[in-house]
Design an enzyme around this catalytic site. Sequence first.
Site, PDB file in Angstrom:
ATOM      1  N   SER A 223       6.813  -6.692   0.641  1.00  0.00           N
ATOM      2  CA  SER A 223       7.426  -5.686   1.502  1.00  0.00           C
ATOM      3  C   SER A 223       7.963  -6.240   2.809  1.00  0.00           C
ATOM      4  O   SER A 223       8.803  -5.603   3.444  1.00  0.00           O
ATOM      5  CB  SER A 223       6.420  -4.571   1.803  1.00  0.00           C
ATOM      6  OG  SER A 223       5.316  -5.077   2.524  1.00  0.00           O
ATOM      7  N   HIS A 251       5.769  -1.817  -4.269  1.00  0.00           N
ATOM      8  CA  HIS A 251       7.197  -1.743  -3.951  1.00  0.00           C
ATOM      9  C   HIS A 251       8.073  -2.164  -5.141  1.00  0.00           C
ATOM     10  O   HIS A 251       9.257  -2.444  -4.949  1.00  0.00           O
ATOM     11  CB  HIS A 251       7.509  -2.628  -2.748  1.00  0.00           C
ATOM     12  CG  HIS A 251       6.916  -2.129  -1.468  1.00  0.00           C
ATOM     13  ND1 HIS A 251       7.566  -1.230  -0.647  1.00  0.00           N
ATOM     14  CD2 HIS A 251       5.725  -2.393  -0.885  1.00  0.00           C
ATOM     15  CE1 HIS A 251       6.799  -0.970   0.402  1.00  0.00           C
ATOM     16  NE2 HIS A 251       5.681  -1.656   0.281  1.00  0.00           N
ATOM     17  N   LYS A 283       5.738   5.883  -2.846  1.00  0.00           N
ATOM     18  CA  LYS A 283       7.056   5.301  -2.600  1.00  0.00           C
ATOM     19  C   LYS A 283       8.063   5.902  -3.580  1.00  0.00           C
ATOM     20  O   LYS A 283       8.502   7.022  -3.407  1.00  0.00           O
ATOM     21  CB  LYS A 283       6.949   3.778  -2.650  1.00  0.00           C
ATOM     22  CG  LYS A 283       5.984   3.287  -1.557  1.00  0.00           C
ATOM     23  CD  LYS A 283       5.700   1.835  -1.617  1.00  0.00           C
ATOM     24  CE  LYS A 283       4.810   1.392  -0.458  1.00  0.00           C
ATOM     25  NZ  LYS A 283       3.471   2.009  -0.436  1.00  0.00           N
TER      26      LYS A 283
END
Length: 439
Positions: A223, A251, A283
């Site tokens: 990230s 992610h 996310k």
Amino acid sequence: MSTGFGLSASARSALLNRLARRGTAPTAEAPAESPGRDLGTLPGMRDFETMRDAGAALGIESPYFRPHDGVAGGRSSIGGRPYVNFASYNYAGLNGDSRVAAAAKAAIDRHGVSASASRLASGERPVHAELEAALAAHHRTEACLAFVSGHATNVTVIGQMLGPRDLILHDRLIHNSVAEGARLSGARRIAFAHNDWEAAERELAAHRSRHGRALLVIEGHYSMDGDLPDLGRFAALARRHDALLMVDEAHSVGVLGATGQGIAEQCGVEPGLVDIWMGTLSKTLSSCGGYIAGRQRLVDWLRHTAPGFVYSVGLAPPLAASALESLRLLQAEPWRVARLQANAALFLRLARQAGFDTGSSAGLGIVPIILGSSLRAAQLAAAAFEAGVNVQPILFPVVPEGAARLRFFLSAEHTEADIAHSIAVLAAARDGLAALKAS
């Protein structure tokens, strides 16, 4: 004569010099405390106060904790003003989708807002099992278990699986949650150079035989830098050295691979070569929570023993429902992944053309602009915000001084015009700060 926030020009200069040297900044005088009650000795307190005082000295408003007026996606409203937004993880643009909201509302109508107790104590809601089955299928594993927090997932699972006789080997840039889980476990912890599978193998070869169980932990998409590991290499070395391989996909899901399945799809690696898949719901899946996907035996054991599951309230039904619907939409609408990746590639290309340092970013969802100085990063973020672009600076001590950056999270909701405009704003702000410094 005083300047902003009551500091004289000489005091401001001294403060900035201290910051550049990573020194400490004195704060307002406070009554003397006994050593055990002195909050100034808390870990990181001096660094925090230095950064706060430096921002005040420069008249820079804190970029953190700004209240958004509505849904934070590719665009957002802050204080009633519209912004192009690069500070949210809404990769696929599903947060705010009416179908996701409808699923959450239906779950509230059926089950209420909260699970009201741990799932072990109060029983299951059907949506929990449906979500876990869908996530297991997504990762092509036998089973899955959902937790109320992504951070807590890594802490409790790693802390439960390993003990003082064991070894945890992880990437130097691994997320804090993995490091905290390793600390909790009491296992020996060794960090290897970022994305360097050969360094990881050297460490395993040197230390594996001295420990009972070994866990190798990497991320699918880092990230801070937006780069990727060579998953095939790490999977092979884990097996050569009788180690379990855990991949943090926080992610990666909805970002990597042609259909957003993650790092395995991106690298063309059989998912079964990874022993433990970890992911978050907050996310791409526009919810909140975390999960572990893997073998049935592991998941059954965690369901009955992991403290962060057994002793924690269950995932709220509307959060489980929103994650499940987001996963369904991600799989049904692959254009979202394609648009996200095209946007990230465009941002990366334009940023490099403008002369920015984007490090090792693969341009798939996360692109940093590395500026070095924490002050410079804070100044550029403030100038961008003033011009209608919201991006968060990542400053010392979160990253080493010299590696401070602006971190851009791309979304399928961004347009080419948003991206081109934002790069132009950043370049103009950079040039303006350089001219001011030279004058």
